[in-house]
Design a protein around this motif. Structure first.
Motif, PDB file in Angstrom:
ATOM      1  N   LYS A  99       0.839  -1.207   0.000  1.00 17.23           N
ATOM      2  CA  LYS A  99       0.000   0.000   0.000  1.00 17.23           C
ATOM      3  C   LYS A  99       0.874   1.257   0.000  1.00 17.23           C
ATOM      4  N   VAL A 100       1.964   1.184   0.744  1.00 12.94           N
ATOM      5  CA  VAL A 100       2.880   2.341   0.804  1.00 12.94           C
ATOM      6  C   VAL A 100       3.484   2.587  -0.577  1.00 12.94           C
ATOM      7  N   GLU A 101       3.901   1.520  -1.248  1.00 13.09           N
ATOM      8  CA  GLU A 101       4.456   1.659  -2.603  1.00 13.09           C
ATOM      9  C   GLU A 101       3.414   2.219  -3.563  1.00 13.09           C
ATOM     10  N   GLU A 102       2.168   1.780  -3.379  1.00 10.23           N
ATOM     11  CA  GLU A 102       1.064   2.265  -4.217  1.00 10.23           C
ATOM     12  C   GLU A 102       0.871   3.769  -4.014  1.00 10.23           C
ATOM     13  N   ALA A 103       0.923   4.183  -2.741  1.00  8.36           N
ATOM     14  CA  ALA A 103       0.769   5.614  -2.423  1.00  8.36           C
ATOM     15  C   ALA A 103       1.894   6.412  -3.084  1.00  8.36           C
ATOM     16  N   CYS A 104       3.080   5.846  -3.042  1.00  9.41           N
ATOM     17  CA  CYS A 104       4.260   6.509  -3.623  1.00  9.41           C
ATOM     18  C   CYS A 104       4.071   6.699  -5.131  1.00  9.41           C
ATOM     19  N   GLU A 105       3.596   5.644  -5.788  1.00 12.01           N
ATOM     20  CA  GLU A 105       3.341   5.717  -7.238  1.00 12.01           C
ATOM     21  C   GLU A 105       2.301   6.787  -7.557  1.00 12.01           C
ATOM     22  N   MET A 106       1.273   6.851  -6.705  1.00  9.23           N
ATOM     23  CA  MET A 106       0.201   7.834  -6.945  1.00  9.23           C
ATOM     24  C   MET A 106       0.722   9.264  -6.799  1.00  9.23           C
ATOM     25  N   TYR A 107       1.608   9.486  -5.814  1.00  6.81           N
ATOM     26  CA  TYR A 107       2.215  10.819  -5.668  1.00  6.81           C
ATOM     27  C   TYR A 107       3.042  11.180  -6.910  1.00  6.81           C
ATOM     28  N   MET A 122      12.170   7.017   1.109  1.00  2.00           N
ATOM     29  CA  MET A 122      13.151   6.949   2.188  1.00  2.00           C
ATOM     30  C   MET A 122      12.662   6.002   3.291  1.00  2.00           C
ATOM     31  N   GLN A 123      11.355   6.091   3.583  1.00  2.00           N
ATOM     32  CA  GLN A 123      10.750   5.206   4.595  1.00  2.00           C
ATOM     33  C   GLN A 123      10.896   3.732   4.185  1.00  2.00           C
ATOM     34  N   LEU A 124      10.821   3.509   2.852  1.00  2.00           N
ATOM     35  CA  LEU A 124      10.948   2.141   2.329  1.00  2.00           C
ATOM     36  C   LEU A 124      12.417   1.739   2.122  1.00  2.00           C
ATOM     37  N   GLN A 125      13.339   2.637   2.528  1.00  2.00           N
ATOM     38  CA  GLN A 125      14.787   2.392   2.372  1.00  2.00           C
ATOM     39  C   GLN A 125      15.232   2.360   0.910  1.00  2.00           C
ATOM     40  N   ASN A 126      14.431   2.978   0.032  1.00  2.00           N
ATOM     41  CA  ASN A 126      14.831   3.091  -1.389  1.00  2.00           C
ATOM     42  C   ASN A 126      15.598   4.412  -1.553  1.00  2.00           C
ATOM     43  N   LYS A 127      16.854   4.399  -1.122  1.00  2.00           N
ATOM     44  CA  LYS A 127      17.613   5.657  -1.087  1.00  2.00           C
ATOM     45  C   LYS A 127      17.759   6.299  -2.462  1.00  2.00           C
ATOM     46  N   HIS A 128      18.108   5.480  -3.443  1.00  2.00           N
ATOM     47  CA  HIS A 128      18.330   6.023  -4.786  1.00  2.00           C
ATOM     48  C   HIS A 128      17.057   6.655  -5.334  1.00  2.00           C
ATOM     49  N   ASP A 129      15.915   5.964  -5.161  1.00  2.00           N
ATOM     50  CA  ASP A 129      14.635   6.499  -5.650  1.00  2.00           C
ATOM     51  C   ASP A 129      14.247   7.763  -4.890  1.00  2.00           C
ATOM     52  N   SER A 130      14.561   7.788  -3.604  1.00  2.00           N
ATOM     53  CA  SER A 130      14.271   8.972  -2.798  1.00  2.00           C
ATOM     54  C   SER A 130      15.050  10.176  -3.329  1.00  2.00           C
ATOM     55  N   ALA A 131      16.341   9.971  -3.580  1.00  2.00           N
ATOM     56  CA  ALA A 131      17.176  11.061  -4.104  1.00  2.00           C
ATOM     57  C   ALA A 131      16.649  11.540  -5.450  1.00  2.00           C
ATOM     58  N   THR A 132      16.281  10.599  -6.318  1.00  2.00           N
ATOM     59  CA  THR A 132      15.750  10.952  -7.647  1.00  2.00           C
ATOM     60  C   THR A 132      14.486  11.797  -7.511  1.00  2.00           C
TER      61      THR A 132
END
Length: 267
Positions: free
Chosen positions: A9-17, A45-55
């Motif tokens: 669900k968190v990943e889904e929310a991220c995609e929607m943003y 960042m919460q999901l520990q996807n550092k590279h995606d967070s930086a992007t």
């Protein structure tokens, strides 16, 4: 926060943003796009996807650049922190340059622009990207001289001149850097400039034959004689063949003003 949601669900929310942010971009609603990309960055960042967070922080910064430069800098700094934490210094340096350019052109805070160019140069040097480091240092040198921090400017121009004079592809530029260092010396003290020119000729014999070196010698003679006309004439003659840029013109005017307190033009 999304701590109560499952990871899918968190990943889904991220995609929607991210989708919302791109739609706001298409509508040229830059603030809304920036905010949506920021939300996506925080979730990554919460999901520990550092590279995606930086992007996502970079995407946010690029959106805010068109509407809110200060907010853009915050986002770009957040991305830089992530990249340095990951040991990605080359990409961190690139974004330090972007921040420096915003300070230069949008916020007109030259001291902060200098700090970010210096940080970028440090990172590039650490990664052995000397050509990129020198580009950043030359920006710092030019601004330092404008702010009358001549010792700092001289150190940079000498350093870059020395590092380029042995490179067959770059040595043509070395004479320009030694010329700029000489002008900075000249503003501080005429004798300093004389000694500096001699030192540069010794270090880099090709400098002796350059038009820049010949101009410096004419200017030094004119300055010693307090001959304003000869000083102006030498500049006019040089400028008719090789156009002086705005920085060089500013420095030459500062030197000229030391001749009998002259406040006039260069030409």
């Amino acid at each position: 926060t999304f701590t109560t949601l499952g990871p899918h669900k968190v990943e889904e929310a991220c995609e929607m943003y991210c989708r919302a942010a791109n739609m706001f971009k298409m509508a040229k609603n830059w603030n809304a796009a920036g905010n949506a990309f920021c939300q996506a960055a925080r979730i990554h960042m919460q999901l520990q996807n550092k590279h995606d967070s930086a992007t996502s922080f970079i995407d946010a910064g690029n959106a805010f650049k068109k509407a809110d430069p200060s907010e853009a800098i915050k986002c770009l700094n957040a991305a830089v922190d992530i990249y340095t934490d990951m040991g990605r210094f080359t990409i961190a340096a690139k974004h330090h340059i972007t921040i420096a350019e915003i300070y230069e052109s949008e916020l007109v805070d030259i001291e902060k622009a200098i700090a970010h160019y210096e940080q970028a140069a440090d990172y590039y040097k650490g990664e052995e990207s000397n050509s990129s480091a020198n580009k950043c240092l030359l920006k710092v040198g030019a601004y330092a001289a404008q702010l009358e921090q001549y010792a700092k400017a001289i150190e940079i121009y000498e350093q870059v001149g020395s590092s380029t004079m042995d490179n067959p592809l770059l040595k043509y530029s070395a004479k320009e850097y030694f010329f700029k260092a000489s002008l900075c010396h000249f503003i501080v003290d005429e004798l300093n400039a004389k000694l500096a020119v001699e030192k540069y000729e010794e270090m880099f014999p090709a400098f002796s034959d350059s038009r820049e070196c010949k101009l410096l010698k004419k200017l030094l003679d004119a300055h010693e004689e307090q001959n304003c006309e000869a000083f102006t004439e030498a500049i006019k003659e040089f400028d008719s063949i090789s156009r002086l840029d705005q920085w060089q013109t500013t420095m030459l005017l500062r030197i000229k003003k030391t001749i009998q307190g002259d406040e006039g033009d260069l030409k």
